[in-house]
Design a protein around this motif. Structure first.
Motif, PDB file in Angstrom:
ATOM      1  N   MET A  47       0.854  -1.198   0.000  1.00 54.46           N
ATOM      2  CA  MET A  47       0.000   0.000   0.000  1.00 54.46           C
ATOM      3  C   MET A  47       0.884   1.241   0.000  1.00 54.46           C
ATOM      4  O   MET A  47       1.783   1.383   0.823  1.00 54.46           O
ATOM      5  N   GLU A  48       0.590   2.151  -0.925  1.00 50.17           N
ATOM      6  CA  GLU A  48       1.422   3.351  -1.052  1.00 50.17           C
ATOM      7  C   GLU A  48       1.118   4.327   0.084  1.00 50.17           C
ATOM      8  O   GLU A  48      -0.049   4.621   0.377  1.00 50.17           O
ATOM      9  N   GLU A  49       2.172   4.818   0.756  1.00 53.21           N
ATOM     10  CA  GLU A  49       1.999   5.752   1.865  1.00 53.21           C
ATOM     11  C   GLU A  49       1.728   7.158   1.329  1.00 53.21           C
ATOM     12  O   GLU A  49       2.367   7.613   0.386  1.00 53.21           O
ATOM     13  N   ALA A  50       0.771   7.850   1.979  1.00 55.96           N
ATOM     14  CA  ALA A  50       0.422   9.213   1.571  1.00 55.96           C
ATOM     15  C   ALA A  50       1.344  10.213   2.248  1.00 55.96           C
ATOM     16  O   ALA A  50       1.674  10.070   3.424  1.00 55.96           O
ATOM     17  N   CYS A  51       1.751  11.215   1.499  1.00 58.76           N
ATOM     18  CA  CYS A  51       2.560  12.314   2.068  1.00 58.76           C
ATOM     19  C   CYS A  51       1.640  13.225   2.869  1.00 58.76           C
ATOM     20  O   CYS A  51       0.521  13.539   2.439  1.00 58.76           O
ATOM     21  N   ILE A  52       2.100  13.647   4.043  1.00 62.01           N
ATOM     22  CA  ILE A  52       1.252  14.470   4.910  1.00 62.01           C
ATOM     23  C   ILE A  52       0.860  15.774   4.237  1.00 62.01           C
ATOM     24  O   ILE A  52      -0.250  16.275   4.412  1.00 62.01           O
ATOM     25  N   ASN A  53       1.751  16.324   3.398  1.00 65.64           N
ATOM     26  CA  ASN A  53       1.440  17.573   2.711  1.00 65.64           C
ATOM     27  C   ASN A  53       0.375  17.385   1.636  1.00 65.64           C
ATOM     28  O   ASN A  53      -0.303  18.327   1.249  1.00 65.64           O
ATOM     29  N   GLU A  54       0.245  16.168   1.139  1.00 66.79           N
ATOM     30  CA  GLU A  54      -0.798  15.876   0.164  1.00 66.79           C
ATOM     31  C   GLU A  54      -2.118  15.543   0.853  1.00 66.79           C
ATOM     32  O   GLU A  54      -3.203  15.802   0.320  1.00 66.79           O
ATOM     33  N   ALA A  55      -2.022  14.998   2.050  1.00 70.20           N
ATOM     34  CA  ALA A  55      -3.222  14.545   2.765  1.00 70.20           C
ATOM     35  C   ALA A  55      -3.939  15.677   3.495  1.00 70.20           C
ATOM     36  O   ALA A  55      -5.163  15.632   3.672  1.00 70.20           O
ATOM     37  N   LEU A  56      -3.182  16.700   3.949  1.00 73.92           N
ATOM     38  CA  LEU A  56      -3.770  17.766   4.773  1.00 73.92           C
ATOM     39  C   LEU A  56      -3.869  19.078   4.011  1.00 73.92           C
ATOM     40  O   LEU A  56      -2.939  19.480   3.301  1.00 73.92           O
ATOM     41  N   THR A  57      -4.991  19.746   4.174  1.00 71.72           N
ATOM     42  CA  THR A  57      -5.177  21.065   3.577  1.00 71.72           C
ATOM     43  C   THR A  57      -4.521  22.122   4.455  1.00 71.72           C
ATOM     44  O   THR A  57      -4.133  21.862   5.615  1.00 71.72           O
ATOM     45  N   ASP A  58      -4.434  23.352   3.921  1.00 71.91           N
ATOM     46  CA  ASP A  58      -3.868  24.458   4.706  1.00 71.91           C
ATOM     47  C   ASP A  58      -4.673  24.699   5.979  1.00 71.91           C
ATOM     48  O   ASP A  58      -4.104  24.953   7.052  1.00 71.91           O
ATOM     49  N   ASP A  59      -5.983  24.631   5.856  1.00 69.23           N
ATOM     50  CA  ASP A  59      -6.828  24.867   7.033  1.00 69.23           C
ATOM     51  C   ASP A  59      -6.607  23.807   8.101  1.00 69.23           C
ATOM     52  O   ASP A  59      -6.619  24.103   9.304  1.00 69.23           O
ATOM     53  N   GLU A  60      -6.395  22.579   7.685  1.00 64.96           N
ATOM     54  CA  GLU A  60      -6.140  21.501   8.650  1.00 64.96           C
ATOM     55  C   GLU A  60      -4.784  21.682   9.331  1.00 64.96           C
ATOM     56  O   GLU A  60      -4.648  21.447  10.541  1.00 64.96           O
ATOM     57  N   LEU A  61      -3.794  22.140   8.577  1.00 66.56           N
ATOM     58  CA  LEU A  61      -2.482  22.413   9.170  1.00 66.56           C
ATOM     59  C   LEU A  61      -2.558  23.597  10.132  1.00 66.56           C
ATOM     60  O   LEU A  61      -1.900  23.606  11.176  1.00 66.56           O
ATOM     61  N   ARG A  62      -3.358  24.594   9.772  1.00 63.92           N
ATOM     62  CA  ARG A  62      -3.540  25.745  10.681  1.00 63.92           C
ATOM     63  C   ARG A  62      -4.196  25.295  11.982  1.00 63.92           C
ATOM     64  O   ARG A  62      -3.869  25.795  13.064  1.00 63.92           O
ATOM     65  N   TRP A  63      -5.126  24.349  11.885  1.00 65.13           N
ATOM     66  CA  TRP A  63      -5.787  23.843  13.096  1.00 65.13           C
ATOM     67  C   TRP A  63      -4.760  23.150  13.998  1.00 65.13           C
ATOM     68  O   TRP A  63      -4.776  23.331  15.221  1.00 65.13           O
ATOM     69  N   ILE A  64      -3.875  22.358  13.383  1.00 65.09           N
ATOM     70  CA  ILE A  64      -2.818  21.698  14.152  1.00 65.09           C
ATOM     71  C   ILE A  64      -1.922  22.733  14.814  1.00 65.09           C
ATOM     72  O   ILE A  64      -1.583  22.628  16.003  1.00 65.09           O
ATOM     73  N   LEU A  65      -1.548  23.756  14.053  1.00 61.82           N
ATOM     74  CA  LEU A  65      -0.687  24.816  14.590  1.00 61.82           C
ATOM     75  C   LEU A  65      -1.346  25.530  15.765  1.00 61.82           C
ATOM     76  O   LEU A  65      -0.690  25.871  16.759  1.00 61.82           O
ATOM     77  N   SER A  66      -2.658  25.730  15.673  1.00 53.68           N
ATOM     78  CA  SER A  66      -3.375  26.439  16.751  1.00 53.68           C
ATOM     79  C   SER A  66      -3.379  25.659  18.059  1.00 53.68           C
ATOM     80  O   SER A  66      -3.577  26.234  19.127  1.00 53.68           O
ATOM     81  N   GLY A  94       7.440  25.393  11.987  1.00 51.62           N
ATOM     82  CA  GLY A  94       7.850  26.090  10.772  1.00 51.62           C
ATOM     83  C   GLY A  94       9.119  25.566  10.143  1.00 51.62           C
ATOM     84  O   GLY A  94       9.463  25.947   9.009  1.00 51.62           O
ATOM     85  N   LEU A  95       9.841  24.701  10.842  1.00 56.86           N
ATOM     86  CA  LEU A  95      11.092  24.158  10.311  1.00 56.86           C
ATOM     87  C   LEU A  95      10.876  22.916   9.436  1.00 56.86           C
ATOM     88  O   LEU A  95      11.815  22.433   8.804  1.00 56.86           O
ATOM     89  N   VAL A  96       9.665  22.408   9.368  1.00 55.64           N
ATOM     90  CA  VAL A  96       9.400  21.166   8.637  1.00 55.64           C
ATOM     91  C   VAL A  96       9.653  21.344   7.141  1.00 55.64           C
ATOM     92  O   VAL A  96      10.352  20.555   6.507  1.00 55.64           O
ATOM     93  N   CYS A  97       9.084  22.394   6.560  1.00 56.30           N
ATOM     94  CA  CYS A  97       9.258  22.664   5.137  1.00 56.30           C
ATOM     95  C   CYS A  97       8.799  24.089   4.847  1.00 56.30           C
ATOM     96  O   CYS A  97       8.276  24.772   5.738  1.00 56.30           O
ATOM     97  N   LYS A  98       8.979  24.544   3.606  1.00 47.03           N
ATOM     98  CA  LYS A  98       8.629  25.914   3.249  1.00 47.03           C
ATOM     99  C   LYS A  98       7.130  26.176   3.412  1.00 47.03           C
ATOM    100  O   LYS A  98       6.717  27.265   3.826  1.00 47.03           O
ATOM    101  N   ARG A  99       6.319  25.178   3.084  1.00 52.13           N
ATOM    102  CA  ARG A  99       4.868  25.361   3.220  1.00 52.13           C
ATOM    103  C   ARG A  99       4.475  25.575   4.672  1.00 52.13           C
ATOM    104  O   ARG A  99       3.696  26.468   4.998  1.00 52.13           O
ATOM    105  N   TRP A 100       5.019  24.747   5.546  1.00 51.79           N
ATOM    106  CA  TRP A 100       4.704  24.869   6.968  1.00 51.79           C
ATOM    107  C   TRP A 100       5.259  26.179   7.539  1.00 51.79           C
ATOM    108  O   TRP A 100       4.637  26.806   8.393  1.00 51.79           O
ATOM    109  N   LEU A 101       6.421  26.603   7.056  1.00 49.60           N
ATOM    110  CA  LEU A 101       7.004  27.866   7.497  1.00 49.60           C
ATOM    111  C   LEU A 101       6.105  29.034   7.092  1.00 49.60           C
ATOM    112  O   LEU A 101       5.881  29.967   7.881  1.00 49.60           O
ATOM    113  N   HIS A 102       5.588  28.971   5.862  1.00 50.21           N
ATOM    114  CA  HIS A 102       4.696  30.038   5.398  1.00 50.21           C
ATOM    115  C   HIS A 102       3.440  30.102   6.256  1.00 50.21           C
ATOM    116  O   HIS A 102       2.995  31.191   6.671  1.00 50.21           O
ATOM    117  N   LEU A 103       2.859  28.948   6.549  1.00 49.66           N
ATOM    118  CA  LEU A 103       1.656  28.922   7.383  1.00 49.66           C
ATOM    119  C   LEU A 103       1.944  29.425   8.792  1.00 49.66           C
ATOM    120  O   LEU A 103       1.163  30.185   9.369  1.00 49.66           O
TER     121      LEU A 103
END
Length: 406
Positions: free
Chosen positions: A1-20, A32-41
């Motif tokens: 079974m192919e593993e899903a990348c977390i950045n593909e599985a979660l939307t920006d709003d879902e990541l913001r909820w985690i951050l909150s 913010g150190l995980v990747c550029k997308r997470w740093l931007h959020l």
């Protein structure tokens, strides 16, 4: 079974909820150190920032922290030689931080009215501004802030000696939601200005006019009457024109006052203080009246028996106060909540008086008995006085003083 990348599985709003859900700033920075997308959020969700930066760095910060609400660029006293933020910096801030609600420029001595004009024209959503000890500011620049920032709730102008009643007129006209105003050391403020400000800003809960020595009973009485339902803190240190009429007005109108500073108001007498103590017996928590030379035992006895929620009291240099002020405590059922008591330079208070109050003030955390010739550590030890477990007794000035009474 192919593993899903977390950045593909979660939307920006879902990541913001985690951050909150991350409580500490450290954890948010690690996010913010995980990747550029997470740093931007992480950057766009940041609401508070303290920094020391010039125009180029401020531009980068504005681009990264686009939704910042609070920006602290204040200078500490240890850096008093450094001007801090400049007018050009304020122009960058006004252009780049459009969501800003709180701006702290305390002790940034380099800014002028031109910088304030930028703030007034560029930050219409500003709710709190601290420009204490920005000594070059005048009514002109601050009036621009009042005209452009109609939602202003808090304004701190301590040490801005050039401001006059004109700025109070501007605030009264444009900033009807103002709740906190600090004018400590603004020596050109008069009764007329206070009448103007409260006629326009009727929600004021915190008013600091310490060392505004051109303010007297007319101005204070107007504040008491107009802001009776909202006023919680009033500071009148060294306002030597303030007398009994002011305190009687507070007693009549301000039943919810929690903090009153009248140190150095030497014309205030027992009559008005007792009336005030009775009127605010349920609300009063902090009372400073050092150097009120007409205050005697009857006032203190009334305060101790009436003000059950009092937490801090300063009667330093009230030279006529004696042990009799504590006499009514002996046979009473009072359970005092007093944590801080300053009786420094009260020559008629003795170890015996301290013993009386210790029986009732079980919550005492700080006791100042400096320059009381009849109270020494040796004398207290010989009398067998037992201070509360966590109480610090300042006999010689070697202890740091709590700032609650400032």
């Amino acid at each position: 079974m192919e593993e899903a990348c977390i950045n593909e599985a979660l939307t920006d709003d879902e990541l913001r909820w985690i951050l909150s859900k991350l409580e500490s700033d450290k954890d948010k920075d690690i996010f913010g150190l995980v990747c550029k997308r997470w740093l931007h959020l992480q950057s766009t969700e940041r609401r508070k920032l303290s920094a020391r930066a010039g125009p180029h760095m401020l531009l980068k910060m504005a681009s990264r922290f686009s939704r910042l609400h609070q920006l602290d660029l204040s200078q500490s006293l240890s850096r008093s030689f450094y001007p801090g933020v400049t007018d050009s910096d304020l122009a960058v801030i006004a252009h780049g931080f459009k969501s800003l609600r709180v701006l702290n420029l305390h002790n940034c001595k380099g800014i002028t009215d031109n910088g304030m004009a930028s703030i007034g024209s560029g930050l219409p959503s500003l709710q709190s501004l601290d420009v204490s000890y920005c000594r070059k500011l005048t009514d002109k620049g601050l009036s621009a802030v009042a005209e452009g920032c109609h939602d202003l709730r808090s304004l701190y102008l301590s040490g801005c000696r050039f401001v006059t009643d004109e700025i109070l007129q501007g605030l009264a006209k444009n900033c009807r939601s103002l709740e906190k105003l600090c004018l400590n050391g603004c020596i050109n403020i008069t009764d007329s200005g206070l009448v103007d400000i409260v006629n326009g800003c009727r929600r004021i809960s915190f008013l600091d006019i310490n060392k505004c020595n051109n303010v007297g009973d007319i101005g204070v009485s107007s504040v008491a009457k107009t802001c009776s339902s909202s006023l919680k803190t009033l500071k009148l240190l060294d306002c030597y024109k303030v007398g009994d009429a002011s305190i009687l007005s507070l007693a009549k109108f301000c039943k919810n006052l929690e903090t009153l500073v009248i140190g150095g108001c030497r014309d205030i007498s027992d009559e008005s203080v007792k009336s005030f103590a009775v009127a605010c017996k349920n609300s009063l928590k902090i009372l400073r009246m050092d150097w009120c030379l007409n205050i005697s035992d009857s006032s203190l006895s009334c305060i101790f028996t009436q003000c059950r929620n009092l937490e801090a009291l300063d009667i330093g240099c009230c030279e006529v106060v004696t042990d009799a002020a504590f006499q009514n405590l002996v046979n009473s059922e009072i359970e005092s909540r007093l944590k801080i008591l300053k009786v420094s330079n009260c020559p008629r208070i003795t170890v015996s008086g301290i013993g009386m109050l210790l029986d009732k003030f079980k919550s005492l955390e700080y006791l100042d008995v400096r320059a009381c010739p009849n109270i020494t550590k040796m004398g207290c030890d010989e009398a067998g006085l037992v201070f509360p477990e966590y109480c610090k007794v300042n006999f010689s000035g070697s202890l740091c003083e709590p700032d609650v009474l400032v």
